[in-house]
Design an enzyme around this catalytic site. Sequence first.
Site, mmCIF file in Angstrom:
data_model
loop_
_atom_site.group_PDB
_atom_site.id
_atom_site.type_symbol
_atom_site.label_atom_id
_atom_site.label_comp_id
_atom_site.label_asym_id
_atom_site.label_seq_id
_atom_site.Cartn_x
_atom_site.Cartn_y
_atom_site.Cartn_z
ATOM 1 N N HIS A 291 -14.989 -47.099 22.954
ATOM 2 C CA HIS A 291 -13.741 -46.417 23.285
ATOM 3 C C HIS A 291 -13.132 -47.115 24.508
ATOM 4 C CE1 HIS A 291 -11.329 -43.022 24.870
ATOM 5 N NE2 HIS A 291 -11.409 -42.494 23.666
ATOM 6 N N ASP B 270 -22.181 -43.966 26.827
ATOM 7 C CA ASP B 270 -20.999 -43.130 26.690
ATOM 8 C C ASP B 270 -21.379 -42.035 25.686
ATOM 9 O OD1 ASP B 270 -18.708 -41.894 25.887
ATOM 10 O OD2 ASP B 270 -17.570 -43.713 25.501
ATOM 11 N N GLN C 217 -19.394 -38.485 22.316
ATOM 12 C CA GLN C 217 -19.541 -37.991 20.951
ATOM 13 C C GLN C 217 -20.993 -37.612 20.655
ATOM 14 O OE1 GLN C 217 -16.977 -37.273 19.197
ATOM 15 N NE2 GLN C 217 -15.466 -38.319 20.454
ATOM 16 N N LYS D 67 -15.158 -31.684 24.869
ATOM 17 C CA LYS D 67 -15.560 -31.974 23.488
ATOM 18 C C LYS D 67 -16.831 -31.207 23.143
ATOM 19 C CE LYS D 67 -14.126 -36.818 23.907
ATOM 20 N NZ LYS D 67 -12.836 -37.060 23.282
ATOM 21 N N CYS E 71 -8.278 -44.844 20.297
ATOM 22 C CA CYS E 71 -8.699 -45.528 21.518
ATOM 23 C C CYS E 71 -9.774 -46.564 21.245
ATOM 24 C CB CYS E 71 -9.172 -44.540 22.578
ATOM 25 S SG CYS E 71 -7.895 -43.407 23.089
HETATM 26 C C1 LIG Z 1 -16.486 -42.208 22.547
HETATM 27 C C2 LIG Z 1 -15.601 -41.692 23.616
HETATM 28 N N1 LIG Z 1 -15.704 -42.189 24.862
HETATM 29 C C3 LIG Z 1 -14.942 -41.744 25.870
HETATM 30 C C4 LIG Z 1 -13.995 -40.768 25.689
HETATM 31 C C5 LIG Z 1 -13.177 -40.330 26.850
HETATM 32 O O1 LIG Z 1 -13.482 -39.008 27.229
HETATM 33 P P1 LIG Z 1 -12.475 -38.181 28.146
HETATM 34 O O2 LIG Z 1 -11.122 -38.413 27.566
HETATM 35 O O3 LIG Z 1 -12.903 -36.779 28.021
HETATM 36 O O4 LIG Z 1 -12.569 -38.707 29.533
HETATM 37 C C6 LIG Z 1 -13.846 -40.228 24.393
HETATM 38 C C7 LIG Z 1 -12.849 -39.189 24.096
HETATM 39 O O5 LIG Z 1 -11.666 -39.352 24.210
HETATM 40 C C8 LIG Z 1 -14.662 -40.698 23.348
HETATM 41 O O6 LIG Z 1 -14.548 -40.211 22.119
#
Ligand SMILES: Cc1ncc(COP(=O)(O)O)c(C=O)c1O
Lengths: 406, 406, 157, 157
Positions: free
Chosen positions: B121, B198, B201, B224, B362
């Site tokens: 991401h 990360d 998910q 999430k 993203c």
């Molecule tokens: C795999 C992954 N990494 C990072 C993020 C970023 O998380 P956040 O937007 O809650 O900071 C997300 C969600 O948008 C994600 O799905």
Amino acid sequence: MNIDNIKEQFPIFNNKINNKDLVYLDSANSSQKPIDVIDRMYDFYTKEFSNVGRSVHYLAVAATNLYENTRISVQKYINAKDKNEIVFTKGATEAINLVANTYGQKNLKEGDEVLLTELEHHSNYVPWHYLRKLKGVKIEFAEINNVGEVTLESIEKKITSKTKMIAITHLSNVTGAILPIKEITQLAHSKGIPVLVDGCQGAPHLKLDMQDLDCDFYAISCHKMYGPTGLGILYAKKKWLEELPPYQGGGGMIERVKKNDISYGDLPNKYEAGTMATAQVIAFDESIKFLNKIGIENITKHEKDLMDYGQEILRKNNSVKLIGNPKKKGAVLSFTIEGIHPHDIATILDEDGVAIRAGHHCCQILHDKLGLNATARASLGIYNTREDIDKLNLAINKCKKIFSLK
Amino acid sequence: MNIDNIKEQFPIFNNKINNKDLVYLDSANSSQKPIDVIDRMYDFYTKEFSNVGRSVHYLAVAATNLYENTRISVQKYINAKDKNEIVFTKGATEAINLVANTYGQKNLKEGDEVLLTELEHHSNYVPWHYLRKLKGVKIEFAEINNVGEVTLESIEKKITSKTKMIAITHLSNVTGAILPIKEITQLAHSKGIPVLVDGCQGAPHLKLDMQDLDCDFYAISCHKMYGPTGLGILYAKKKWLEELPPYQGGGGMIERVKKNDISYGDLPNKYEAGTMATAQVIAFDESIKFLNKIGIENITKHEKDLMDYGQEILRKNNSVKLIGNPKKKGAVLSFTIEGIHPHDIATILDEDGVAIRAGHHCCQILHDKLGLNATARASLGIYNTREDIDKLNLAINKCKKIFSLK
Amino acid sequence: MNLKELYQEIILEHGKNPRNLRRTENFNKDAKGHNPLCGDKVHVYLKLDENKKIEDISFEGSGCAISMASASIMTDLIKGKEETEVKEIVEDFLGMIKENPELNSKNLKEDEKTKLMCLSGVKQYPMRVKCATLSWHTLTSAINNTQHEINTEKMEV
Amino acid sequence: MNLKELYQEIILEHGKNPRNLRRTENFNKDAKGHNPLCGDKVHVYLKLDENKKIEDISFEGSGCAISMASASIMTDLIKGKEETEVKEIVEDFLGMIKENPELNSKNLKEDEKTKLMCLSGVKQYPMRVKCATLSWHTLTSAINNTQHEINTEKMEV
Ligand SMILES: Cc1ncc(COP(=O)(O)O)c(C=O)c1O
Ligand SMILES: Cc1ncc(COP(=O)(O)O)c(C=O)c1O
């Protein structure tokens, strides 16, 4: 909305706290929340929740519109030129870190000076200290005078040809001094120096007009402004947001992403990486509405009246010593009692439901200057009344009795 | 708590959305919130609100205890060794930025390599890109195979003597691939390389055991995970938090502040500058309780069952093409329909109350690799049912009809 | 909660006129402590004789009534005792402040126990517990010759 | 909201078989556009003759049905018109998508107006408006010889 029975709008006052009526005098720390703001979050989560951004489904589109609506409300409330000059952050602390980091990266080098004041909260000092460590930037402190103010002259005295940033509080969270921002900005700009204002204590109590103040950056803490926790605002003149590098990196703030390079999105996305505090931003619109319904002039007047009354009462109280006596003063009453440590005061007052704060209030530089380890602080919000001040005074008397003071 | 009627716990499903029953298939973006979490925020704001920290009054003491309780709940939930290994952030994005910034400052220099994967991401790429720009660090991408996985071998292939950090997703938000974190960590540690996961998910769907995974950093996005917006978590092994420099500077994270120097507070304060998202942290305790009541094993099982069903149904549907077919797959169904652009799909599905996401999610690097501009994504949460999948399929058929596909 | 139990006469009196608030001449052990909560600071000085008996103990510092009284009562009570006894007493005191209903040390006389129990009122004020324990932690640090400054935020009680 | 109005037969048909999806040879003006929302990209090519008449117009790119149809209809309709006329038509079109109930341009014939009005269904889908306007903004950029790439996020509609 009538300010006299405004307490009704704040559900916290409907309950006994620890079996007592709450006399909340800790608003400089964080304000209580009006019911409309709390309800808005509830409704959003129960009926409308979605993340904002690029999803095209119904809830996402609606949430995105609500989110951007708050941006426009804030723009209007502080009289910014453009809605994209409003960046949502996690708090005022992040807002200041954002500026120190990005401005520091781009525009500061060894030997450059950042001018703060002795009144600054740690949140408006530590981020600059990082640049001292990292880049050899120098930090200067404009001095307070004997009534706990920082004057235009005191600032002027510390400006040199090396000064590249002036970062100052709007309203001291200890002495209550209101700084002459407009004059300071004029002076600074005449020398080509940008000005960041730590507006944490200014925003909840004073009329905000960015065109009038003309500062380059203004940091706001929403939870002190009758809004939710976990939300702050950075106002920055557009040219800065365009010119400075991004701060945090992540989803939503990019334009194109390749394996070898990345380009960034436009304002304000560039500075809003990752999922933002959606529900809080949307609920903050209610805080703005609430403030607008009462009218900031009425708020300032109400609080000034209370503060005058508080000063009068406390001055009459033997052994109580007020900290600072600035000519222009916001809704903060800091004090000491000769012979009783502020933490003992706070504990004893709490027994009567009077919630104040004791400590250095994140202003160690100031406390060092005053030769004090700690002070007691009663800070006011729109819901406070003369009765609250009277109860404060009574509780102080109980304190003195326990410690056999007169 | 019975997972079969779990929808009852989520008030959003009690309302018609845009006059339709909501089929929410956008949980990878953000999950809906159970009533207990929403109520907790309401109660906290209406009856118990105070800032946490060093105030000694009743509300502040109570709030501080609640706040720290959540830290302990999270510690237990993810099986961290020490509660001070849990740092609250504004989101997973901030958590990753925190690590990239502080680890980068201290341990990375020109020519050092950071190893990511093609599944990452933007939030787990842009922060590392900053180090590329700032310090000349190199970024490598472990490649996906033809079913959309990243294998241990694929990681191993890209490790060199210059690799100083491996930063990888636990579960891809596009292909659903679950990475062999434990094995990757073992490999990395045998070469002295720390691993950041990360977990955005992973956290809502998989059992989390930091002792088992043994990663150095794990980033979580609370919104999430059936929690409030504006909150994330960084888990980091204590030695890193002790050794790395602080990130943002401000109130609450200092020990002593002098005009010429500053020393920082202990864990976890060192990394929690400024007023935190108090209400959100306190409410997140209810999210953990909620997850515990259902049991993560039951959640994983329920979602796997649904996903298998979904894959089966969609595979049978002509012209639908599933993106990725990893052996270990989490609750994400990404797809394209030959001849219909994902944004057209999303718009048409929305008309039937089926909320999915279309775009690059993203993950531009991944989409480039797949040769796609965009995909449609249906992502699952505990509240989803087979009926939801059926409705998705029906809506897809409507889509095809509009575009005269068979 | 009960203010009367917290601010007992003896606490207030010790807080106002702390004993041993000075610096021992020719001290051979010392340590500093700091309570970030109230900004309290304490510096404990010890003079042990060749038999490891506390010949003199004193402290410098400033703080709230609880922390001053605690340091004052502690120094008063510890003087003349042996190092190993002192360690045991400190543990007993911290145990009492944390959870034990009473003091159990064989090294404390009944009247000494009574005096120390005056500090037990703090148990009902979790935010103030560290005010009462600062000087005790600092004493331990001095005895152990630990170099780093005591910071009550790092202590459980 | 009404899907039938959004995905009219003519839109679907143009989306599927876009006209002028090629690159004009010897073009003398061009511009690129990008819609970060859907990842759509478009590249518009113009060939103006000495009288500033659009001798040929074409586009390359990929995107959703709305954006492809919009580019297709646009290129079809603009061919043969004069630069000043085109500018006026673009403005009229964007005005209609933004707020105006209908098209008012004198430079459009009735059947041309009818054709363009097929794109008006998008008004009810605010997230999709930019799909419909991307190629139009890019056309303007090409005409004005603006160097930077059009990004619909920077546009109001
Ligand atoms: C795999 C992954 N990494 C990072 C993020 C970023 O998380 P956040 O937007 O809650 O900071 C997300 C969600 O948008 C994600 O799905
Ligand atoms: C003057 C001042 N500046 C900065 C801050 C920091 O704001 P926040 O903690 O909301 O980030 C505060 C409040 O704590 C403050 O009073």
